[in-house]
Design a protein around this motif. Structure first.
Motif, PDB file in Angstrom:
ATOM      1  N   SER A  44       0.774  -1.263   0.000  1.00 43.22           N
ATOM      2  CA  SER A  44       0.000   0.000   0.000  1.00 43.22           C
ATOM      3  C   SER A  44       0.799   1.303   0.000  1.00 43.22           C
ATOM      4  O   SER A  44       0.204   2.380  -0.023  1.00 43.22           O
ATOM      5  CB  SER A  44      -0.980   0.073   1.189  1.00 43.22           C
ATOM      6  OG  SER A  44      -2.039  -0.837   1.016  1.00 43.22           O
ATOM      7  N   ASP A  79      12.525  -3.664  -1.665  1.00 42.61           N
ATOM      8  CA  ASP A  79      12.143  -2.488  -2.459  1.00 42.61           C
ATOM      9  C   ASP A  79      13.201  -2.261  -3.524  1.00 42.61           C
ATOM     10  O   ASP A  79      14.322  -2.753  -3.430  1.00 42.61           O
ATOM     11  CB  ASP A  79      11.954  -1.251  -1.573  1.00 42.61           C
ATOM     12  CG  ASP A  79      11.070  -0.193  -2.270  1.00 42.61           C
ATOM     13  OD1 ASP A  79      10.637  -0.414  -3.421  1.00 42.61           O
ATOM     14  OD2 ASP A  79      10.810   0.854  -1.653  1.00 42.61           O
ATOM     15  N   GLY A 137      -1.547  -2.488 -14.174  1.00 41.75           N
ATOM     16  CA  GLY A 137      -1.748  -1.482 -13.143  1.00 41.75           C
ATOM     17  C   GLY A 137      -0.465  -0.894 -12.591  1.00 41.75           C
ATOM     18  O   GLY A 137      -0.500  -0.028 -11.734  1.00 41.75           O
ATOM     19  N   VAL A 140       4.405  -3.367  -8.252  1.00 36.77           N
ATOM     20  CA  VAL A 140       4.895  -4.720  -8.084  1.00 36.77           C
ATOM     21  C   VAL A 140       3.914  -5.738  -8.692  1.00 36.77           C
ATOM     22  O   VAL A 140       4.318  -6.799  -9.163  1.00 36.77           O
ATOM     23  CB  VAL A 140       5.171  -4.964  -6.566  1.00 36.77           C
ATOM     24  CG1 VAL A 140       3.912  -5.173  -5.779  1.00 36.77           C
ATOM     25  CG2 VAL A 140       6.141  -6.102  -6.370  1.00 36.77           C
TER      26      VAL A 140
HETATM   27  N1  AR6 Z   1      10.319  -5.190  -6.853  1.00 34.37           N
HETATM   28  C1  AR6 Z   1      10.321  -4.811  -5.549  1.00 34.37           C
HETATM   29  N2  AR6 Z   1       9.548  -3.837  -5.067  1.00 34.37           N
HETATM   30  C2  AR6 Z   1       8.758  -3.180  -5.924  1.00 34.37           C
HETATM   31  C3  AR6 Z   1       8.695  -3.509  -7.302  1.00 34.37           C
HETATM   32  C4  AR6 Z   1       9.523  -4.572  -7.760  1.00 34.37           C
HETATM   33  N3  AR6 Z   1       9.528  -4.963  -9.049  1.00 34.37           N
HETATM   34  N4  AR6 Z   1       7.798  -2.668  -7.890  1.00 34.37           N
HETATM   35  C5  AR6 Z   1       7.321  -1.854  -6.921  1.00 34.37           C
HETATM   36  N5  AR6 Z   1       7.891  -2.142  -5.731  1.00 34.37           N
HETATM   37  P1  AR6 Z   1       2.839  -0.704  -5.340  1.00 34.37           P
HETATM   38  P2  AR6 Z   1       0.471  -0.545  -3.592  1.00 34.37           P
HETATM   39  C6  AR6 Z   1       7.619  -1.562  -4.402  1.00 34.37           C
HETATM   40  O1  AR6 Z   1       2.515   0.604  -5.937  1.00 34.37           O
HETATM   41  O2  AR6 Z   1       0.884   0.779  -3.062  1.00 34.37           O
HETATM   42  C7  AR6 Z   1      -0.876  -1.674  -8.564  1.00 34.37           C
HETATM   43  O3  AR6 Z   1      -1.258  -0.946  -9.657  1.00 34.37           O
HETATM   44  C8  AR6 Z   1       7.250  -0.103  -4.337  1.00 34.37           C
HETATM   45  O4  AR6 Z   1       8.404   0.731  -4.348  1.00 34.37           O
HETATM   46  O5  AR6 Z   1       3.218  -1.817  -6.256  1.00 34.37           O
HETATM   47  O6  AR6 Z   1      -0.026  -1.586  -2.632  1.00 34.37           O
HETATM   48  C9  AR6 Z   1      -1.892  -2.737  -8.194  1.00 34.37           C
HETATM   49  O7  AR6 Z   1      -2.579  -3.215  -9.322  1.00 34.37           O
HETATM   50  C10 AR6 Z   1       6.524  -0.055  -3.004  1.00 34.37           C
HETATM   51  O8  AR6 Z   1       7.469   0.005  -1.944  1.00 34.37           O
HETATM   52  O9  AR6 Z   1       1.619  -1.285  -4.434  1.00 34.37           O
HETATM   53  C11 AR6 Z   1      -2.790  -2.034  -7.216  1.00 34.37           C
HETATM   54  O10 AR6 Z   1      -3.869  -1.406  -7.867  1.00 34.37           O
HETATM   55  C12 AR6 Z   1       5.802  -1.409  -2.929  1.00 34.37           C
HETATM   56  O11 AR6 Z   1       6.464  -2.221  -3.922  1.00 34.37           O
HETATM   57  C13 AR6 Z   1      -1.901  -0.970  -6.583  1.00 34.37           C
HETATM   58  O12 AR6 Z   1      -0.795  -0.798  -7.451  1.00 34.37           O
HETATM   59  C14 AR6 Z   1       4.305  -1.379  -3.217  1.00 34.37           C
HETATM   60  O13 AR6 Z   1       4.030  -0.486  -4.266  1.00 34.37           O
HETATM   61  C15 AR6 Z   1      -1.378  -1.376  -5.237  1.00 34.37           C
HETATM   62  O14 AR6 Z   1      -0.652  -0.293  -4.679  1.00 34.37           O
END
Ligand code: AR6
Length: 231
Positions: A44, A79, A137, A140
């Motif tokens: 989140s 991360d 989306g 991750v």
């Molecule tokens: N490897 C490691 N960490 C990552 C990666 C990766 N490849 N990509 C992102 N992070 P988020 P949320 C980190 O936005 O806030 C999506 O669109 C990132 O820096 O992925 O729960 C879904 O479809 C952060 O610390 O998830 C949902 O709609 C963490 O992963 C929505 O985003 C979570 O970032 C969920 O949003």
């Protein structure tokens, strides 16, 4: 333990991905590869815009609770960037609580390339999913669905059609998935965290009382899902 080349920061080890560190020595520490390990992103805190201070408190609280419950299992918060604010907050707070640094680490790298890019074996990977449990989306979620290939979407839909905030679903990964063959990931656990972003569904409109409740519930569901795989 510095003998295997990891950097210790107040009792919590940060292990950087990439090939420039002496991390490959982990491979030769015999029992290490077999330790059940959950890699998870900070749920989140990016697209869903959850407050980082509050999220880091909850991560440390929940890891502390489950590290003692789960015996020899390891937890790795991942991360992408070494400048990650959530990683440094969590490291500092986990250090204050003296969480066993062999059981909880932070790792800088792509969660879909932990073994191939960072020589870190994690048999279970958590996904910060969307409520439809669909690829894309960004963040991750997009990375995991894309790295796992279409079989993850099929396997996911066999288990659940959607997810409510605070819930998690454990999905066994087909052995044909690149995430399985290349990275050694046997299960993906989708988790839906609380959403503080007005442009996304289930928007909590600054209600952090509810938000914190749902984030705690999400980590409990995730770690219980991990525990169920270990049984
Ligand atoms: N490897 C490691 N960490 C990552 C990666 C990766 N490849 N990509 C992102 N992070 P988020 P949320 C980190 O936005 O806030 C999506 O669109 C990132 O820096 O992925 O729960 C879904 O479809 C952060 O610390 O998830 C949902 O709609 C963490 O992963 C929505 O985003 C979570 O970032 C969920 O949003």
């Amino acid at each position: 333990s510095s003998s295997i080349g990891r950097e210790e920061v107040k009792g919590v080890e940060e292990v950087k991905g990439g090939e420039d560190l002496a991390f490959s020595s982990l491979e030769s520490t015999s029992s290490f590869d077999n330790v059940p390990t959950l890699a998870f992103p900070s749920i989140s805190t990016a697209d869903f815009q959850f407050d980082l201070e509050k999220a880091s408190d909850i991560i440390v609280e929940k890891v502390l609770e489950f590290v003692t419950k789960l015996g020899n299992a390891r937890f790795v918060l991942v991360d992408l960037s070494s400048g990650s604010k959530i990683l440094s907050l969590v490291r500092a707070k986990a250090g204050e609580k003296n969480i066993d640094s062999g059981k909880f680490l932070t790792f800088v790298g792509d969660i879909t390339r932990l073994y191939s890019g960072g020589r870190l074996r994690c048999n279970v990977v958590a996904n910060a999913a969307n409520w439809r449990l669909k690829p894309g989306g960004g963040g991750v979620n997009a990375a995991i669905f894309s790295a796992a290939g279409p079989s993850l979407e099929t396997a996911t839909m066999e288990r659940a059609g959607s997810l409510a905030p605070g819930k998690a679903v454990v999905v066994p990964l087909p052995s044909t998935s690149p995430l399985f063959c290349r990275e050694g990931v046997t299960h993906v656990i989708h988790v839906l965290g609380p959403n503080m972003n007005p442009k996304r569904p289930n928007f909590l409109n600054k209600d952090y009382k509810k938000g914190c409740e749902v984030l705690r519930e999400a980590y409990s569901a995730l770690f219980e899902g991990f525990a169920s795989i270990l049984k």
